[in-house]
Scaffold this active site. Structure first.
Site, PDB file in Angstrom:
ATOM      1  CG  ASP A   1      -1.969  -1.020   1.238  1.00  0.00           C
ATOM      2  OD1 ASP A   1      -1.969  -1.859   0.315  1.00  0.00           O
ATOM      3  OD2 ASP A   1      -2.813  -0.992   2.141  1.00  0.00           O
TER       4      ASP A   1
ATOM      5  CG  HIS B   1       2.258   0.026   4.405  1.00  0.00           C
ATOM      6  ND1 HIS B   1       1.925  -0.926   5.345  1.00  0.00           N
ATOM      7  CD2 HIS B   1       1.156   0.797   4.240  1.00  0.00           C
ATOM      8  CE1 HIS B   1       0.673  -0.720   5.736  1.00  0.00           C
ATOM      9  NE2 HIS B   1       0.187   0.313   5.083  1.00  0.00           N
TER      10      HIS B   1
HETATM   11 ZN   LIG Z   1      -2.502   3.104   3.285  1.00  0.00          ZN
END
Ligand SMILES: [Zn+2]
Length: 451
Positions: A79, A230
């Site tokens: 992400d 991430h």
């Molecule tokens: Zn996020």
């Protein structure tokens, strides 16, 4: 925009479609053995094609369904990118492992780094979206704003792709802070809302070692699933190679996920495969959680117990209980009959259960009135006066009984309860009532003495 890739309406560029198909084909054929120059690579074991409209909400962190993975299969997701400094390193690591992932890109990041979006797409990963501005509390935004976040995020990522192809119709809501309105909107647009099956807390201020530990431990706990990472975090860059090596060592396999298109049919699955741990005939315990759920749903419909329900002599007790709980079998024998010894039937009918407590309340009310109101004192004046002169409490009790029978006229407050005095005189009163009456009288006598 979604239609061009997913629905197939005005199919825009064939070139892009071919690229996507090629990427898919490459992913399907890639494996550890097919990762040139990287003999230790985990590779990508297979690609699954999903239709967001069939399963619009996935990820067991929030939903009941997740991707139809086999045991020891893992889907990697990243992400918040693209952020060149770290996203490029993540892409390099994945390339070195021939591992395909899904990237949930932020619109504003895509706008600032369009090259990063193209790199993700060109590497054969799935490009998905993650809102325009990554608001922290999207579930608290007005629905219009939330919709705007989703739409603009898709528009920005689309704009970053040179041929105007749309990203995959997969969306992940920032912080997983979604709500019914957002989910319904996503569904109406043919988007699939991705939660995850486990995070590795790499957005927190923890060490890379901790990220590695959490990723492996949480995966081991579930046995398969969608891992949330991430690509903008330095600790993730450090942890990822070790995670991939460990996954391979433990026999895990990477699965790539792509959306269905008219040219790319959905991977056939059974509904139960979309559950993380489908119920098995061989594992009895996995079927148990359904029972409390069922009982709770049925409880609301249960009627309030009637007095007749307490009749332990009823022979069809088991049958009635079974009917009320809609077939859930109850134990045939209840402990009630062994605990209770009831008086004969006639007595039970003549002695309502609440009578004892009702008498208690009335007596204490009268005491209060006598103690406070002079007029109440006067009404009983004839009877209490001789009682008050007696010193012994026992004698007072006897006298009370005598004077009552002699007076033949009961005091006013007692008239509401004609059934009680005879019971009391018989010497078989309900236990709670008798002490209450005696206590009340002695209090009254004490009060008169003081006056
Ligand atoms: Zn996020």
């Amino acid at each position: 925009m979604i239609g061009s890739v997913f629905g197939g309406g005005r199919g825009r560029p064939w070139a892009a479609l071919c690229l996507a198909v090629l990427a898919c084909f490459a992913a399907e054929t890639a494996s550890a053995a097919d990762c040139p120059g990287h003999p230790d690579a985990i590779g990508t074991s297979r690609t699954i094609v999903v239709d967001p409209r069939q399963y619009p909400l996935i990820g067991t962190m929030q939903y009941g369904k997740t991707l139809p993975l086999e045991d020891h299969e893992v889907v990697l997701t990243f992400d918040d990118g693209p952020l060149p400094k770290y996203s490029n390193q993540i892409l390099d690591i994945l390339a070195a492992h021939c591992a395909k992932a899904t990237f949930f890109l932020v619109g504003s990041q895509a706008h600032a780094n369009p090259e990063g979006v193209r790199k993700v797409r060109d590497a054969g990963h799935t490009v998905a979206t993650h809102s325009q501005n990554h608001p922290t509390g999207m579930d608290r935004l007005p629905l219009d704003r939330a919709r705007q976040e989703i739409d603009q995020g898709i528009a920005s990522v689309t704009a970053a792709l040179p041929d105007g192809t749309a990203p995959a119709p997969f969306v992940r809501i920032p912080g997983l802070r979604t709500n019914d309105g957002i989910e319904e909107y996503a569904r109406s647009k043919g988007l699939q809302v991705w939660s995850a099956d486990f995070p590795a807390d790499d957005w927190r201020h923890v060490s890379a070692g901790r990220v590695y530990d959490l990723a492996i431990q949480r995966l081991e706990a579930k046995g398969k699933g969608i891992l949330l990472l991430h690509d903008i975090q330095p600790r993730t860059v450090v942890a990822l190679p070790r995670i991939l090596r460990e996954l391979k060592a433990r026999g895990y396999r990477i699965v790539h996920v792509v959306p269905a298109t008219p040219e790319r049919p959905v991977t056939p699955t059974e509904p139960q495969q979309w559950q993380l741990h489908p119920a098995s005939e061989l594992v009895a315990i996995s079927r148990w959680p359904k029972i409390p759920k069922y009982a709770a749903a049925g409880a609301a419909a249960l009627p309030a117990p009637a007095l007749s329900d307490l009749d332990w002599r009823s022979t069809d007790l088991g049958a009635r209980a079974q009917r009320r709980t809609r077939g859930v079998p109850l134990p045939r024998q209840t402990p009630w009959p062994r605990q209770m010894t009831l008086p004969p039937e006639g007595t039970l009918a003549a002695l309502p259960v609440p009578a004892a407590s009702l008498f208690k309340i009335t007596e204490s009310t009268r005491v209060t009135m006598l103690a406070s109101a002079p007029s109440a004192h006067r009404t009983e004046g004839a009877a209490p006066a001789p009682r008050a002169t007696e010193a012994s409490a026992k004698l007072a009790g006897k006298l009370r009984r005598h004077s009552r029978s002699a007076a033949a006229q009961p005091p006013a407050p007692d008239t509401g309860h004609p059934a009680h005095p005879p019971q009391h005189a018989d010497g078989t009163p309900p236990k709670p009532a008798a002490p209450g009456k005696k206590n009340a009288r002695s209090v009254r006598v004490a009060g008169l003495k003081k006056r």
